[in-house]
Design a protein around this motif. Structure first.
Motif, PDB file in Angstrom:
ATOM      1  N   ASN A   1      18.699  34.344 133.016  1.00  0.00           N
ATOM      2  CA  ASN A   1      17.677  34.995 133.839  1.00  0.00           C
ATOM      3  C   ASN A   1      16.277  34.495 133.471  1.00  0.00           C
ATOM      4  N   ALA A   2      16.030  34.295 132.171  1.00  0.00           N
ATOM      5  CA  ALA A   2      14.726  33.784 131.737  1.00  0.00           C
ATOM      6  C   ALA A   2      14.504  32.361 132.245  1.00  0.00           C
ATOM      7  N   LEU A   3      15.546  31.538 132.208  1.00  0.00           N
ATOM      8  CA  LEU A   3      15.413  30.162 132.691  1.00  0.00           C
ATOM      9  C   LEU A   3      15.213  30.131 134.204  1.00  0.00           C
ATOM     10  N   LYS A   4      15.922  30.974 134.950  1.00  0.00           N
ATOM     11  CA  LYS A   4      15.729  31.029 136.395  1.00  0.00           C
ATOM     12  C   LYS A   4      14.310  31.438 136.758  1.00  0.00           C
ATOM     13  N   SER A   5      13.706  32.284 135.898  1.00  0.00           N
ATOM     14  CA  SER A   5      12.345  32.760 136.153  1.00  0.00           C
ATOM     15  C   SER A   5      11.289  31.813 135.601  1.00  0.00           C
TER      16      SER A   5
ATOM     17  N   LYS B   1      10.588  32.598 126.522  1.00  0.00           N
ATOM     18  CA  LYS B   1      11.393  33.769 126.201  1.00  0.00           C
ATOM     19  C   LYS B   1      12.755  33.362 125.637  1.00  0.00           C
ATOM     20  N   VAL B   2      13.246  32.224 126.116  1.00  0.00           N
ATOM     21  CA  VAL B   2      14.519  31.723 125.589  1.00  0.00           C
ATOM     22  C   VAL B   2      14.324  31.225 124.153  1.00  0.00           C
ATOM     23  N   ILE B   3      13.237  30.518 123.926  1.00  0.00           N
ATOM     24  CA  ILE B   3      12.949  30.044 122.568  1.00  0.00           C
ATOM     25  C   ILE B   3      12.749  31.229 121.627  1.00  0.00           C
ATOM     26  N   GLU B   4      12.051  32.230 122.099  1.00  0.00           N
ATOM     27  CA  GLU B   4      11.847  33.450 121.306  1.00  0.00           C
ATOM     28  C   GLU B   4      13.189  34.140 121.002  1.00  0.00           C
ATOM     29  N   PHE B   5      14.049  34.143 121.995  1.00  0.00           N
ATOM     30  CA  PHE B   5      15.364  34.765 121.826  1.00  0.00           C
ATOM     31  C   PHE B   5      16.134  34.118 120.676  1.00  0.00           C
ATOM     32  N   PHE B   6      16.166  32.788 120.651  1.00  0.00           N
ATOM     33  CA  PHE B   6      16.920  32.105 119.612  1.00  0.00           C
ATOM     34  C   PHE B   6      16.216  32.160 118.266  1.00  0.00           C
ATOM     35  N   SER B   7      14.908  32.240 118.284  1.00  0.00           N
ATOM     36  CA  SER B   7      14.184  32.327 117.016  1.00  0.00           C
ATOM     37  C   SER B   7      14.370  33.692 116.358  1.00  0.00           C
ATOM     38  N   VAL B   8      14.508  34.735 117.179  1.00  0.00           N
ATOM     39  CA  VAL B   8      14.689  36.089 116.651  1.00  0.00           C
ATOM     40  C   VAL B   8      16.123  36.324 116.206  1.00  0.00           C
ATOM     41  N   GLY B   9      17.079  35.966 117.042  1.00  0.00           N
ATOM     42  CA  GLY B   9      18.472  36.285 116.723  1.00  0.00           C
ATOM     43  C   GLY B   9      19.350  35.095 116.528  1.00  0.00           C
ATOM     44  N   GLY B  10      18.765  33.916 116.318  1.00  0.00           N
ATOM     45  CA  GLY B  10      19.570  32.705 116.179  1.00  0.00           C
ATOM     46  C   GLY B  10      20.513  32.739 114.996  1.00  0.00           C
ATOM     47  N   SER B  11      20.009  33.150 113.846  1.00  0.00           N
ATOM     48  CA  SER B  11      20.839  33.168 112.639  1.00  0.00           C
ATOM     49  C   SER B  11      22.012  34.140 112.800  1.00  0.00           C
TER      50      SER B  11
ATOM     51  N   TRP C   1      24.204  26.430 123.042  1.00  0.00           N
ATOM     52  CA  TRP C   1      23.165  27.158 123.766  1.00  0.00           C
ATOM     53  C   TRP C   1      21.772  26.969 123.154  1.00  0.00           C
ATOM     54  N   PHE C   2      21.714  26.545 121.921  1.00  0.00           N
ATOM     55  CA  PHE C   2      20.403  26.337 121.311  1.00  0.00           C
ATOM     56  C   PHE C   2      19.647  25.178 121.979  1.00  0.00           C
ATOM     57  N   ALA C   3      20.365  24.328 122.676  1.00  0.00           N
ATOM     58  CA  ALA C   3      19.725  23.187 123.343  1.00  0.00           C
ATOM     59  C   ALA C   3      19.341  23.493 124.777  1.00  0.00           C
ATOM     60  N   ILE C   4      19.769  24.628 125.314  1.00  0.00           N
ATOM     61  CA  ILE C   4      19.565  24.893 126.742  1.00  0.00           C
ATOM     62  C   ILE C   4      18.089  24.994 127.131  1.00  0.00           C
ATOM     63  N   PRO C   5      17.156  25.475 126.266  1.00  0.00           N
ATOM     64  CA  PRO C   5      15.754  25.523 126.711  1.00  0.00           C
ATOM     65  C   PRO C   5      15.150  24.141 126.954  1.00  0.00           C
ATOM     66  N   TYR C   6      15.790  23.106 126.403  1.00  0.00           N
ATOM     67  CA  TYR C   6      15.217  21.766 126.489  1.00  0.00           C
ATOM     68  C   TYR C   6      15.937  20.890 127.511  1.00  0.00           C
TER      69      TYR C   6
END
Length: 289
Positions: free
Chosen positions: A98-102, A107-117, A129-134
């Motif tokens: 949804n973030a990418l469509k918008s 927000k996607v980068i923030e998502f992985f930075s917060v809950g990536g580990s 999925w870590f590569a999807i923002p790029y």
């Protein structure tokens, strides 16, 4: 809804009475998130897909799954717990899509930075999925294309609905909620008792009227029966007297008849005697001639 509000007021009253101000503040903060939404499936779905995800409220989105895990599942129940984990993973992926469509890659980068580990520890299939923002056009990538389709999102909502309906079905109502329910039930019972008492009074008054009418009918019936008996006695007595008179008349009539018969016999004998004398006289006359 009325029961829920009444229960919330009871909790507030208790916390204020005991002086639990910090607990009261935390309680008010929890109420503002409206996690659980009174176990109403449609409201929870609306909260997730119309509020938390479009407004990028990731912390509240995670909190609702934490709430479901603590209250309705346990690691011991492997089937239900595994289903909830898979559902959580799909919802989080929907959050990213949804973030990418918008056009909100940040927000996607923030998502992985917060809950990536956390995602890396729990799910190895999150690595790609870590590569999807790029990726320039992730909706065209064979690995992610499915998640951008309407069919997948509709299936996700339906699966979430079925899961919530399953865990909420037969859920025990908290005792605090029953206080309001029992209060309303007692109020209804009192109202019913009052109506029944009024109805009983009306029926008692009607019964008294019917008893009076029945008593009058019995008196009238008794009077009628007494009149019939008296009339029967009079009729019987009259018949006896009339019979005796008729007997006397019959006897008198019989005597008269006997007397008449005797007179008729004498007359007949006299007539015969005179006839015989005339016959003798005629014979003698003929003989002289």
């Amino acid at each position: 809804m009325e029961n829920v509000q009444y229960a919330e007021e009871l909790v507030r009253e208790f916390l204020v009475f005991r002086g639990f101000t910090n607990t009261l503040q935390a309680y008010e903060a929890e109420l503002s998130t409206e996690i659980g939404r009174n176990f109403e499936v449609d409201k929870i779905l609306d909260l997730v897909f119309s509020v938390y995800i479009p407004k990028y409220q990731l912390d509240r989105l995670l909190s609702i799954f934490s709430f479901l895990k603590q209250c309705f599942t346990s690691p011991a129940d492997t089937v239900l717990y595994t289903a909830l984990l898979k559902l959580e993973q799909s919802v989080l992926r929907y959050y990213v899509v949804n973030a990418l469509k918008s056009g909100r890659q940040e927000k996607v980068i923030e998502f992985f930075s917060v809950g990536g580990s956390h995602l890396m520890q729990k799910r190895e299939d999150w690595i790609a999925w870590f590569a999807i923002p790029y990726i320039k056009n992730p909706s065209l990538d064979p690995q992610f294309r499915m998640y951008f389709s309407k069919e997948w999102s509709d299936t996700l909502v339906l699966s979430f609905r079925n899961f919530l309906s399953g865990i909420f079905n037969g859920t025990r109502i908290p005792a605090l909620m029953k206080i309001s329910t029992e209060k309303n039930m007692i109020k209804c019972l009192k109202s019913d008792i009052k109506q029944l008492n009024n109805k009983l009074s009306e029926l008692q008054a009607l019964l008294e009227v019917k008893e009076v009418e029945l008593s009058l009918l019995r008196r009238n019936d008794h009077s009628i029966n007494s009149g019939h008996k008296n009339l029967l006695k009079i009729t019987t007595a009259g018949s006896s007297v009339g019979g005796q008179a008729f007997s006397g008349v019959y006897e008198e009539s019989s005597t008269s008849s006997t007397t008449v018969q005797g007179v008729n016999s004498q007359t007949l004998s006299s007539a015969k005697s005179r006839a015989e004398k005339l016959c003798d006289s005629s014979r003698m006359s003929n003989a002289g001639k």
